[in-house]
Design a protein around this motif. Structure first.
Motif, PDB file in Angstrom:
ATOM      1  N   LYS A   1       2.576  33.567 163.410  1.00 52.87           N
ATOM      2  CA  LYS A   1       2.860  33.423 164.092  1.00 52.87           C
ATOM      3  C   LYS A   1       1.176  34.211 164.215  1.00 52.87           C
ATOM      4  N   LYS A   2       0.534  35.234 162.755  1.00 49.36           N
ATOM      5  CA  LYS A   2      -0.647  35.351 163.448  1.00 49.36           C
ATOM      6  C   LYS A   2      -1.863  33.625 163.477  1.00 49.36           C
ATOM      7  N   GLU A   3      -1.389  32.719 163.032  1.00 49.60           N
ATOM      8  CA  GLU A   3      -2.035  31.353 162.838  1.00 49.60           C
ATOM      9  C   GLU A   3      -1.943  31.418 164.111  1.00 49.60           C
ATOM     10  N   ALA A   4      -0.782  31.240 164.541  1.00 45.02           N
ATOM     11  CA  ALA A   4      -0.579  30.691 166.201  1.00 45.02           C
ATOM     12  C   ALA A   4      -0.957  31.160 167.229  1.00 45.02           C
ATOM     13  N   GLU A   5      -0.731  32.586 166.703  1.00 45.78           N
ATOM     14  CA  GLU A   5      -2.185  33.597 167.801  1.00 45.78           C
ATOM     15  C   GLU A   5      -3.174  33.431 168.442  1.00 45.78           C
ATOM     16  N   VAL A   6      -3.966  33.007 167.065  1.00 48.07           N
ATOM     17  CA  VAL A   6      -5.293  32.679 166.931  1.00 48.07           C
ATOM     18  C   VAL A   6      -5.799  31.687 167.548  1.00 48.07           C
ATOM     19  N   PHE A   7      -4.700  30.269 167.750  1.00 50.83           N
ATOM     20  CA  PHE A   7      -4.812  29.120 167.894  1.00 50.83           C
ATOM     21  C   PHE A   7      -4.781  29.243 169.636  1.00 50.83           C
TER      22      PHE A   7
ATOM     23  N   ILE B   1      -7.733  28.421 172.510  1.00 53.48           N
ATOM     24  CA  ILE B   1      -7.672  27.651 173.869  1.00 53.48           C
ATOM     25  C   ILE B   1      -7.460  28.164 175.335  1.00 53.48           C
ATOM     26  N   PHE B   2      -6.912  29.241 175.559  1.00 51.09           N
ATOM     27  CA  PHE B   2      -7.578  30.578 176.183  1.00 51.09           C
ATOM     28  C   PHE B   2      -8.326  30.846 176.993  1.00 51.09           C
ATOM     29  N   ASP B   3      -9.077  31.248 175.560  1.00 53.06           N
ATOM     30  CA  ASP B   3     -10.432  31.646 176.226  1.00 53.06           C
ATOM     31  C   ASP B   3     -11.807  30.402 176.090  1.00 53.06           C
ATOM     32  N   THR B   4     -10.388  29.604 175.349  1.00 58.13           N
ATOM     33  CA  THR B   4     -11.611  28.085 175.956  1.00 58.13           C
ATOM     34  C   THR B   4     -11.901  27.595 178.194  1.00 58.13           C
TER      35      THR B   4
END
Length: 90
Positions: free
Chosen positions: A18-24, A28-31
């Motif tokens: 879940k931590k890796e998914a949250e980073v992804f 995406i949202f930040d980009t």
């Protein structure tokens, strides 16, 4: 679906933590946000297009006091779904 549910879904579908998914998801949202702030259009094929719309300063009337006031200029984000997304919805 909220962000937490999106992270959980991505985690399950791609077999990652879940931590890796949250980073992804955050990346995406930040980009997307960075591109919109830079007044760039974001086109995601098969999903849709995000575009910044600018509203000029204008005069308005307060319904409560009938006083003429100036409404400041602002920017909003518009989303136009792709034909593929529209077709999937119907």
């Amino acid at each position: 679906m909220n962000k937490k549910e999106l992270v959980e879904s991505l985690s399950e579908k791609r077999n990652i933590t879940k931590k890796e998914a949250e980073v992804f998801v955050d990346t995406i949202f930040d980009t997307i946000t960075d591109q919109l702030v830079a007044d760039e259009k974001v086109l995601i094929s098969g999903f849709g297009t995000f575009k910044v719309n600018h509203r000029n300063e204008r005069k308005g009337v307060s319904p409560k006091t009938q006083e003429v006031m100036t409404i400041p200029a602002s920017s909003t984000v518009n989303f136009k779904p792709s034909n593929r997304l529209k077709d999937a919805m119907n």
